[in-house]
Design a protein around this motif. Structure first.
Motif, PDB file in Angstrom:
ATOM      1  N   GLU A  16       0.822  -1.208   0.000  1.00 40.46           N
ATOM      2  CA  GLU A  16       0.000   0.000   0.000  1.00 40.46           C
ATOM      3  C   GLU A  16       0.856   1.258   0.000  1.00 40.46           C
ATOM      4  O   GLU A  16       0.535   2.236  -0.680  1.00 40.46           O
ATOM      5  N   GLU A  19       2.217   1.659  -3.487  1.00 42.60           N
ATOM      6  CA  GLU A  19       1.157   2.130  -4.378  1.00 42.60           C
ATOM      7  C   GLU A  19       0.906   3.624  -4.199  1.00 42.60           C
ATOM      8  O   GLU A  19       0.747   4.357  -5.191  1.00 42.60           O
ATOM      9  N   GLU A  22       3.811   5.462  -5.761  1.00 43.37           N
ATOM     10  CA  GLU A  22       3.709   5.414  -7.226  1.00 43.37           C
ATOM     11  C   GLU A  22       2.704   6.443  -7.735  1.00 43.37           C
ATOM     12  O   GLU A  22       2.937   7.096  -8.754  1.00 43.37           O
ATOM     13  N   GLU A  23       1.605   6.614  -7.027  1.00 45.01           N
ATOM     14  CA  GLU A  23       0.611   7.627  -7.398  1.00 45.01           C
ATOM     15  C   GLU A  23       1.198   9.028  -7.286  1.00 45.01           C
ATOM     16  O   GLU A  23       0.999   9.872  -8.158  1.00 45.01           O
TER      17      GLU A  23
END
Length: 80
Positions: A16, A19, A22-23
């Motif tokens: 998480e 992620e 990465e966003e």
């Protein structure tokens, strides 16, 4: 909780976090692209800007060495 559950929870948390990062990275890359587009619309050459950014990241000695090597190659090819 068994050790398997703890490891699964830790893994999920790591995933998480990656992620989310990465966003954030995608958002930053989009922002950088927008800056280049703005610079281009103002008449700046984006390819040259990217080269300058790459050079500014280099240590001075490495940049000097790259410049000297480029000059040597240019001279060898008659690109004065």
């Amino acid at each position: 909780m068994s050790d398997g559950n703890i490891a699964a929870d830790q893994l999920r948390l790591f995933l998480e976090r990656v992620e989310r990062l990465e966003e954030e990275k995608k958002g930053m890359l989009d922002d950088i692209k927008d800056v280049y587009l703005e610079a281009k619309s103002q008449g700046f050459d984006v390819k040259t800007m990217k080269t300058i950014i790459r050079l500014r990241r280099m240590e001075k000695d490495a940049r000097d060495e790259a410049d000297a090597l480029l000059e040597t190659y240019r001279n060898a090819l008659g690109l004065h």
